[in-house]
Write an enzyme that holds these catalytic residues in place. Sequence first.
Site, mmCIF file in Angstrom:
data_model
loop_
_atom_site.group_PDB
_atom_site.id
_atom_site.type_symbol
_atom_site.label_atom_id
_atom_site.label_comp_id
_atom_site.label_asym_id
_atom_site.label_seq_id
_atom_site.Cartn_x
_atom_site.Cartn_y
_atom_site.Cartn_z
ATOM 1 N N GLU A 1 -24.089 3.295 -31.533
ATOM 2 C CA GLU A 1 -23.296 2.111 -31.185
ATOM 3 C C GLU A 1 -23.847 0.845 -31.835
ATOM 4 O O GLU A 1 -23.400 -0.257 -31.540
ATOM 5 C CB GLU A 1 -23.175 1.941 -29.660
ATOM 6 C CG GLU A 1 -24.464 2.061 -28.923
ATOM 7 C CD GLU A 1 -24.323 2.119 -27.411
ATOM 8 O OE1 GLU A 1 -23.255 1.846 -26.868
ATOM 9 O OE2 GLU A 1 -25.339 2.441 -26.769
ATOM 10 N N ARG B 1 -26.216 9.323 -19.558
ATOM 11 C CA ARG B 1 -26.824 8.292 -20.410
ATOM 12 C C ARG B 1 -27.900 7.584 -19.602
ATOM 13 O O ARG B 1 -27.658 7.199 -18.452
ATOM 14 C CB ARG B 1 -25.746 7.304 -20.845
ATOM 15 C CG ARG B 1 -26.325 6.127 -21.620
ATOM 16 C CD ARG B 1 -25.244 5.292 -22.226
ATOM 17 N NE ARG B 1 -24.581 4.446 -21.245
ATOM 18 C CZ ARG B 1 -23.515 3.702 -21.518
ATOM 19 N NH1 ARG B 1 -22.972 3.753 -22.735
ATOM 20 N NH2 ARG B 1 -22.979 2.944 -20.604
ATOM 21 N N HIS C 1 0.830 -1.202 0.000
ATOM 22 C CA HIS C 1 0.000 0.000 0.000
ATOM 23 C C HIS C 1 0.861 1.247 0.000
ATOM 24 O O HIS C 1 0.515 2.257 -0.593
ATOM 25 C CB HIS C 1 -0.916 -0.005 1.236
ATOM 26 C CG HIS C 1 -2.170 -0.773 1.009
ATOM 27 N ND1 HIS C 1 -2.969 -1.205 2.026
ATOM 28 C CD2 HIS C 1 -2.755 -1.178 -0.138
ATOM 29 C CE1 HIS C 1 -4.004 -1.845 1.508
ATOM 30 N NE2 HIS C 1 -3.889 -1.853 0.206
HETATM 31 C C1 PEP Z 1 -19.497 2.217 -25.993
HETATM 32 O O1 PEP Z 1 -20.197 1.260 -26.302
HETATM 33 O O2 PEP Z 1 -18.538 2.605 -26.668
HETATM 34 C C2 PEP Z 1 -19.759 2.957 -24.745
HETATM 35 C C3 PEP Z 1 -19.137 4.076 -24.457
HETATM 36 O O3 PEP Z 1 -20.639 2.407 -23.869
HETATM 37 P P1 PEP Z 1 -20.248 1.211 -22.874
HETATM 38 O O4 PEP Z 1 -18.775 1.012 -22.933
HETATM 39 O O5 PEP Z 1 -20.743 1.646 -21.531
HETATM 40 O O6 PEP Z 1 -21.030 0.076 -23.456
HETATM 41 MG MG MG Z 2 -22.047 0.802 -25.226
#
Ligand code: PEP
Ligand code: MG
Length: 649
Positions: free
Chosen positions: A540, A442, A299
Amino acid sequence: MAVLTRPVVVALRDGLHARPAAQMVQLAKRFAATLEVERGGRRASARSAVKLMLLGVQERDEIVLHAEGEDAAEALEEMVAFVSTPGAGQEAPPRAMPAGGEREVAATPDADGRLRGTGASEGTAVGPAFAFFPEALPESPQMVPAEALPDELERHGAAVAAVNAALAHRHAAAVPGSEESAILAALLEVARDEELLADMRARIGRGIDAVAATLMAGRELAEGFERLEDPYLRARAEDVRSVARQIGLALLGRADAALEEVPHGAIILADELAAWDLARIPPGRLGGILCRQGGATSHLAIMARAQGIPAVLACPASVEALRAAHVVALDGRSGEVWLDPAPSVRETLAARIADERRAREALEELRDAPSVTRDGRAIQVAANLGAVAEIDAARRAGAEGVGLFRSEFLFLARRSLPDEQEQFTVYDTLARAFAPHAVVVRTLDVGGDKPVAGIDFPHEDNPFLGWRGLRMCLERPDVFKPQLRALLRAATAGNLRVMLPMVVEAEEVRAARTVIEECKAELKAEGVPHGDFALGIMIETPAAAFLAEELAREVDFFSIGTNDLTQYIMAADRMNPRVARLNRPDHPAVLRAIGAVCRAAKGAGIPVTVCGEAAAKPEMIPLLIGLGVDELSMSPASILQAKRSIRAL
Ligand code: PEP
Ligand code: MG
């Protein structure tokens, strides 16, 4: 009464280390049942973090869980779930050796007067010696007559309470989420450990004085840790010894030498320095650390690295040599040490120190510097956060707002859903902490792979292609609406933005807007103050990338989640190392998608952020900016380097 046992293979990354062990204790304490963990024929109570750690349980070990009592079945289920979750119980402090790791130990100085220990925290230092060799406490037991035992036990209880209070005070003062805070929490866990304290009390009960009983119990436990193979667990001996010593000092009414008075820039020389000792030295005071004991995973080493103090441990100098030294020089990367260095050595090291300082200052200067390319394009650099405890780290790193707050962390690892008020407090704190910069929250992004108490996820063969993120929220207004109401209320701060995860088509965005409007109408009818927020979406999924033009007309901003976008475009699971070769955000297929998304956004006049891991990669930053990305969001630790990359473009 139910007596249940269950063999299970441990999935915990790094096994039952300090933090997972501490969390298992918290879990066990919620149940009345007696809970034990068995490994290789040895058993430990799940209510004792130190005993759990002593089992030396590693990832992929087979263990047997035992539960006995009325709520045994429920307790067993939770324990099984806990040890089966790779990331449960926060990650252990870094275990890898820093550059210059364990080295050959030379017992006598070489021709340059140089010794070698273990480089444990990078950086070069030259400074006056401050010898810290506190005297050993008396461990020779004094027999206590039977009639005095109750008083002796009471004295011990008071000393334990005093040490606990002092540690709790320091822990409360540490920056939440910092290494220091985590280490003090681990020490506190030892100081509260039921089995360790019971062992001390049992010795007193046998007629041994409280100081000797405390030190003997601590020493035996520490020796147990030292016998383990795992270097990280071996280093836990230091925690146990320092807690026992503190209790011993409290019993004697003494304190260790005044570490608060260490002169500026001094190199502290010690046999072994505890993280607890380092926490007592005012920050910014110490020039360096040199110890005869200890390793890079202790530590102490972790805290030294977190505070940027150069440190060499396991240095083979004698106590007499250290006591006699006036000036000490050390290199915390290579592990080199010089006691009273010759002028030529000091000259070389002075140049090294100047180089290190220039490099550090150059990076730190960027904290408030605009992140603008050399041809004048401003690229905002924001932070990805998962908890309010990370706010300070993000601000220290110079984050220009929050580009992604993963709200799912508020929902995971708990027994019920967080209510509207609890969520409001978090979103409001975040918005105010970064104003006037934007904070992007989000909405809940979970699925069958990350179960949440209060949401029944069906079994799915492919949870990543299943009922998750926005799909789930739109079907569960009882989950979605409290979050949206909390966000609308926090939006009075004026800088809050909201984005929806896992979008595939415009209809989903419209459906979400309808729910948002319903929430607004409810809040208005109830007379609850609220504001409005810009609404964006994560890009995404391949569908969202193909439909970017249509989607851009529906929303105020895009945020590209390259982690998921890459796995879905490349059909390569982001968690599967066998296909890591394909899971590349710089693959032409992914870059082409990002380019198309940026063009669609430009056409509609909305900004584009990248908030996946790719945003922090120096080799990706020029590509992303070239493709038209306006903002990058990443973990706080990457921000200064990213700024440097942007400013060099
Ligand atoms: C992603 O999918 O790039 C993102 C930022 O969301 P997470 O990593 O939380 O799925
Ligand atoms: Mg994601």
